[in-house]
Design a protein around this motif. Structure first.
Motif, PDB file in Angstrom:
ATOM      1  N   ILE A  88      -1.785  -2.669   8.026  1.00 55.53           N
ATOM      2  CA  ILE A  88      -1.397  -4.072   8.217  1.00 55.53           C
ATOM      3  C   ILE A  88      -1.590  -4.864   6.917  1.00 55.53           C
ATOM      4  O   ILE A  88      -0.746  -5.690   6.558  1.00 55.53           O
ATOM      5  CB  ILE A  88      -2.208  -4.708   9.369  1.00 55.53           C
ATOM      6  CG1 ILE A  88      -1.861  -4.040  10.698  1.00 55.53           C
ATOM      7  CG2 ILE A  88      -1.916  -6.207   9.458  1.00 55.53           C
ATOM      8  CD1 ILE A  88      -2.776  -4.460  11.845  1.00 55.53           C
ATOM      9  N   GLN A 133       1.251  -4.131   4.641  1.00 54.74           N
ATOM     10  CA  GLN A 133       2.524  -4.670   5.126  1.00 54.74           C
ATOM     11  C   GLN A 133       2.570  -6.193   5.083  1.00 54.74           C
ATOM     12  O   GLN A 133       3.636  -6.769   4.826  1.00 54.74           O
ATOM     13  CB  GLN A 133       2.765  -4.197   6.566  1.00 54.74           C
ATOM     14  CG  GLN A 133       4.103  -4.610   7.159  1.00 54.74           C
ATOM     15  CD  GLN A 133       5.286  -3.923   6.518  1.00 54.74           C
ATOM     16  OE1 GLN A 133       5.204  -2.745   6.174  1.00 54.74           O
ATOM     17  NE2 GLN A 133       6.394  -4.630   6.351  1.00 54.74           N
ATOM     18  N   GLU A 134       1.428  -6.853   5.303  1.00 56.46           N
ATOM     19  CA  GLU A 134       1.463  -8.302   5.503  1.00 56.46           C
ATOM     20  C   GLU A 134       0.607  -9.120   4.533  1.00 56.46           C
ATOM     21  O   GLU A 134       0.794 -10.337   4.436  1.00 56.46           O
ATOM     22  CB  GLU A 134       1.011  -8.625   6.937  1.00 56.46           C
ATOM     23  CG  GLU A 134       1.881  -7.986   8.010  1.00 56.46           C
ATOM     24  CD  GLU A 134       1.396  -8.289   9.421  1.00 56.46           C
ATOM     25  OE1 GLU A 134       0.452  -9.110   9.560  1.00 56.46           O
ATOM     26  OE2 GLU A 134       1.946  -7.709  10.368  1.00 56.46           O
ATOM     27  N   THR A 148      -0.495  -5.540  -1.617  1.00 55.38           N
ATOM     28  CA  THR A 148      -0.134  -4.138  -1.827  1.00 55.38           C
ATOM     29  C   THR A 148      -1.389  -3.289  -2.001  1.00 55.38           C
ATOM     30  O   THR A 148      -2.192  -3.517  -2.912  1.00 55.38           O
ATOM     31  CB  THR A 148       0.753  -3.984  -3.070  1.00 55.38           C
ATOM     32  OG1 THR A 148       1.857  -4.884  -2.967  1.00 55.38           O
ATOM     33  CG2 THR A 148       1.283  -2.567  -3.175  1.00 55.38           C
ATOM     34  N   ARG A 200      14.736 -13.920   1.339  1.00 51.33           N
ATOM     35  CA  ARG A 200      13.448 -13.252   1.174  1.00 51.33           C
ATOM     36  C   ARG A 200      12.693 -13.838  -0.010  1.00 51.33           C
ATOM     37  O   ARG A 200      13.297 -14.332  -0.964  1.00 51.33           O
ATOM     38  CB  ARG A 200      13.635 -11.743   0.978  1.00 51.33           C
ATOM     39  CG  ARG A 200      14.236 -11.051   2.200  1.00 51.33           C
ATOM     40  CD  ARG A 200      14.342  -9.547   2.000  1.00 51.33           C
ATOM     41  NE  ARG A 200      14.956  -8.905   3.158  1.00 51.33           N
ATOM     42  CZ  ARG A 200      14.301  -8.521   4.243  1.00 51.33           C
ATOM     43  NH1 ARG A 200      12.985  -8.702   4.314  1.00 51.33           N
ATOM     44  NH2 ARG A 200      14.925  -7.947   5.248  1.00 51.33           N
ATOM     45  N   ASN A 246       5.736 -13.487   0.340  1.00 55.11           N
ATOM     46  CA  ASN A 246       5.723 -12.711   1.583  1.00 55.11           C
ATOM     47  C   ASN A 246       5.607 -11.221   1.268  1.00 55.11           C
ATOM     48  O   ASN A 246       6.556 -10.604   0.766  1.00 55.11           O
ATOM     49  CB  ASN A 246       6.991 -12.979   2.392  1.00 55.11           C
ATOM     50  CG  ASN A 246       7.128 -14.446   2.774  1.00 55.11           C
ATOM     51  OD1 ASN A 246       6.131 -15.122   3.045  1.00 55.11           O
ATOM     52  ND2 ASN A 246       8.343 -14.952   2.778  1.00 55.11           N
ATOM     53  N   GLN A 247       4.457 -10.653   1.566  1.00 53.83           N
ATOM     54  CA  GLN A 247       4.222  -9.240   1.289  1.00 53.83           C
ATOM     55  C   GLN A 247       5.231  -8.354   2.008  1.00 53.83           C
ATOM     56  O   GLN A 247       5.688  -7.346   1.464  1.00 53.83           O
ATOM     57  CB  GLN A 247       2.799  -8.870   1.708  1.00 53.83           C
ATOM     58  CG  GLN A 247       2.443  -7.402   1.583  1.00 53.83           C
ATOM     59  CD  GLN A 247       2.389  -6.908   0.153  1.00 53.83           C
ATOM     60  OE1 GLN A 247       2.446  -7.703  -0.779  1.00 53.83           O
ATOM     61  NE2 GLN A 247       2.262  -5.614  -0.022  1.00 53.83           N
ATOM     62  N   SER A 248       5.620  -8.720   3.219  1.00 55.86           N
ATOM     63  CA  SER A 248       6.573  -7.894   3.976  1.00 55.86           C
ATOM     64  C   SER A 248       7.921  -7.809   3.276  1.00 55.86           C
ATOM     65  O   SER A 248       8.618  -6.787   3.368  1.00 55.86           O
ATOM     66  CB  SER A 248       6.747  -8.443   5.394  1.00 55.86           C
ATOM     67  OG  SER A 248       7.214  -9.775   5.363  1.00 55.86           O
ATOM     68  N   ASP A 249       8.314  -8.863   2.557  1.00 55.56           N
ATOM     69  CA  ASP A 249       9.578  -8.825   1.818  1.00 55.56           C
ATOM     70  C   ASP A 249       9.489  -7.873   0.632  1.00 55.56           C
ATOM     71  O   ASP A 249      10.462  -7.191   0.287  1.00 55.56           O
ATOM     72  CB  ASP A 249       9.953 -10.231   1.336  1.00 55.56           C
ATOM     73  CG  ASP A 249      10.398 -11.136   2.471  1.00 55.56           C
ATOM     74  OD1 ASP A 249      10.774 -10.611   3.537  1.00 55.56           O
ATOM     75  OD2 ASP A 249      10.373 -12.373   2.302  1.00 55.56           O
ATOM     76  N   ILE A 265       7.505  -5.207   0.531  1.00 52.88           N
ATOM     77  CA  ILE A 265       7.500  -3.869   1.120  1.00 52.88           C
ATOM     78  C   ILE A 265       8.921  -3.465   1.519  1.00 52.88           C
ATOM     79  O   ILE A 265       9.311  -2.297   1.368  1.00 52.88           O
ATOM     80  CB  ILE A 265       6.556  -3.816   2.341  1.00 52.88           C
ATOM     81  CG1 ILE A 265       5.103  -4.045   1.894  1.00 52.88           C
ATOM     82  CG2 ILE A 265       6.690  -2.487   3.075  1.00 52.88           C
ATOM     83  CD1 ILE A 265       4.583  -3.023   0.912  1.00 52.88           C
ATOM     84  N   PHE A 266       9.710  -4.421   2.002  1.00 55.33           N
ATOM     85  CA  PHE A 266      11.118  -4.144   2.329  1.00 55.33           C
ATOM     86  C   PHE A 266      11.849  -3.601   1.099  1.00 55.33           C
ATOM     87  O   PHE A 266      12.599  -2.618   1.191  1.00 55.33           O
ATOM     88  CB  PHE A 266      11.801  -5.420   2.822  1.00 55.33           C
ATOM     89  CG  PHE A 266      13.303  -5.367   2.793  1.00 55.33           C
ATOM     90  CD1 PHE A 266      14.007  -4.708   3.792  1.00 55.33           C
ATOM     91  CD2 PHE A 266      14.014  -5.964   1.747  1.00 55.33           C
ATOM     92  CE1 PHE A 266      15.402  -4.645   3.753  1.00 55.33           C
ATOM     93  CE2 PHE A 266      15.406  -5.905   1.701  1.00 55.33           C
ATOM     94  CZ  PHE A 266      16.101  -5.244   2.706  1.00 55.33           C
ATOM     95  N   GLU A 268      10.775  -0.058   0.344  1.00 55.87           N
ATOM     96  CA  GLU A 268      11.348   0.866   1.325  1.00 55.87           C
ATOM     97  C   GLU A 268      12.817   1.140   1.034  1.00 55.87           C
ATOM     98  O   GLU A 268      13.296   2.270   1.193  1.00 55.87           O
ATOM     99  CB  GLU A 268      11.173   0.299   2.739  1.00 55.87           C
ATOM    100  CG  GLU A 268       9.717   0.317   3.210  1.00 55.87           C
ATOM    101  CD  GLU A 268       9.529  -0.386   4.546  1.00 55.87           C
ATOM    102  OE1 GLU A 268      10.458  -1.121   4.968  1.00 55.87           O
ATOM    103  OE2 GLU A 268       8.454  -0.212   5.154  1.00 55.87           O
TER     104      GLU A 268
END
Length: 379
Positions: free
Chosen positions: A28, A31-32, A35, A356, A361-364, A366-367, A370
């Protein structure tokens, strides 16, 4: 561009499936929150300060541009998400998950809610031994001791032994299999910011465009017709020299090379800015040079819509960019897409990041990693 903050977090659990709770917390956080760069082994030790089941503990090193206070707020949310219920009672108690900020770079922070370095870190083997696994080269800013020295001087007599390993989500990213990545995009798309971030996280050598040193650039924005050709010629010469020199100079301490531009942008911008006669001459010169330049293993195009680009340009505040018309940005975007369509031989990844924010935003972020992973798996 400021370097990212390097933070060590200590994660523990002594309720339920302890290893699972810790692994969930790591995932988590990556992802959120920030890193996750490195994860220690999993350690078991007796409870500290109260009687209970033994704890599992680990330490993780994370990178982020966020402040210590913001990271604290976010990790408290992670604890809550994993069932941690904090009470106002003093003393220690059993918990499904516990995440502590141990260090923030080599800084000293003292606020009502946060003390860094953690005031008890030098007294706890279950913090120091996992932290030693991370190889952070941390020196305690108050005690002036390395982690190894802190361990030698630690008075903790409790047992603390490695009992397993944890999965580092960072290692699932195959970006290290590339040798040369070029990130491209329109003015204000965020290519330099992303190149900085990836380079720090993945130990890459950076090649950054030296646009700020170009004497024609401010003049061009005031009088495009007069200065377009000398501007584009000077950019072409400088880009060729920089890429040739940097790619030729191998860095044994870096894993790959990442650039915030590729030389083909010279042709894209010249097609928009110079006259037809000038462009014909420019293209002949460009094609001679282009044959000599190594092609990137992955060419990333960061797309942002015109409205977002204008917002970014205004936010970063370069005076000579503030009058750039939207039509100019749209022509540049079109030029890039024409290039992409006509170069199927290149490994090109187009990322629409209009909605984004990979800094906040950490999730962006990580996107993006990926998507880079997927591009590698396709080839």
């Amino acid at each position: 561009m400021e370097q990212q903050n390097k933070i060590v977090l200590s994660i523990g659990s002594n309720q339920g499936d302890r290893k699972s709770f810790i692994q969930q917390a790591i995932d988590i956080i990556n992802q959120e929150v920030a890193t996750v760069i490195a994860v220690s082994k999993l350690y078991e030790s007796p409870s500290w300060g109260f009687e209970s089941e033994p704890f599992y503990n680990c330490a993780v090193l994370v990178h982020t541009s966020k402040s210590a206070s913001k990271i604290l707020t976010k990790v408290l949310k992670v604890e809550k998400q994993l069932g941690r219920v904090r009470s106002d009672e003093k003393g220690y108690s059993s918990r499904t998950i516990d995440v502590d900020l141990i260090s923030f770079n080599n800084e000293i922070i003292a606020t009502t809610n946060l003390n860094i370095p953690h005031p008890q870190m030098q007294n706890r083997l279950f913090v120091l031994l996992p932290m030693q696994d991370l190889i952070t080269y941390f020196v305690h800013p108050v005690l002036k001791q390395t982690v190894s020295e802190l361990i030698q001087n630690c008075k903790d007599t409790g047992s603390c032994k490695a009992v397993g390993v944890l999965k580092n989500p960072f290692h699932t990213t195959q970006i290290l299999n590339y040798k040369f990545i070029a990130i491209e995009g329109n003015i204000g798309a965020g290519k330099t910011t992303l190149a900085h971030k990836i380079a720090e996280d993945f130990n890459a050598k950076k090649i950054l465009e030296r646009f700020a040193d170009n004497p024609f650039l401010p003049k061009f924005y005031k009088d495009q017709a007069r200065y377009a050709f000398p501007l584009e010629m000077s950019f072409l010469a400088d880009r060729y020299q920089q890429i040739s020199d940097d790619l030729a100079q191998l860095d044994l301490f870096k894993d790959f090379i990442i650039a915030d531009y590729h030389i083909f942008k010279s042709l894209i911008f010249a097609q928009v800015t110079v006259t037809e006669d000038e462009f014909r001459l420019y293209r002949k010169l460009f094609e001679i040079i282009y044959k000599e330049i190594p092609k990137p293993d992955l060419y990333i195009y960061l797309y942002q819509n015109t409205e977002r680009l204008l917002q970014n340009i205004k936010k970063r505040g370069r005076s000579y960019e503030q009058e750039i018309p939207s039509e100019y940005l749209e022509k540049i975007n079109k030029g890039y897409f024409d290039f992409i369509k006509t170069h199927p031989d290149l490994n090109i990844l187009v990322l629409d990041v209009s909605d984004r924010d990979f800094v906040k935003n950490q999730s962006d972020y990580i996107f993006i990693l990926e998507e880079i992973n997927k591009a590698l798996l396709k080839n």
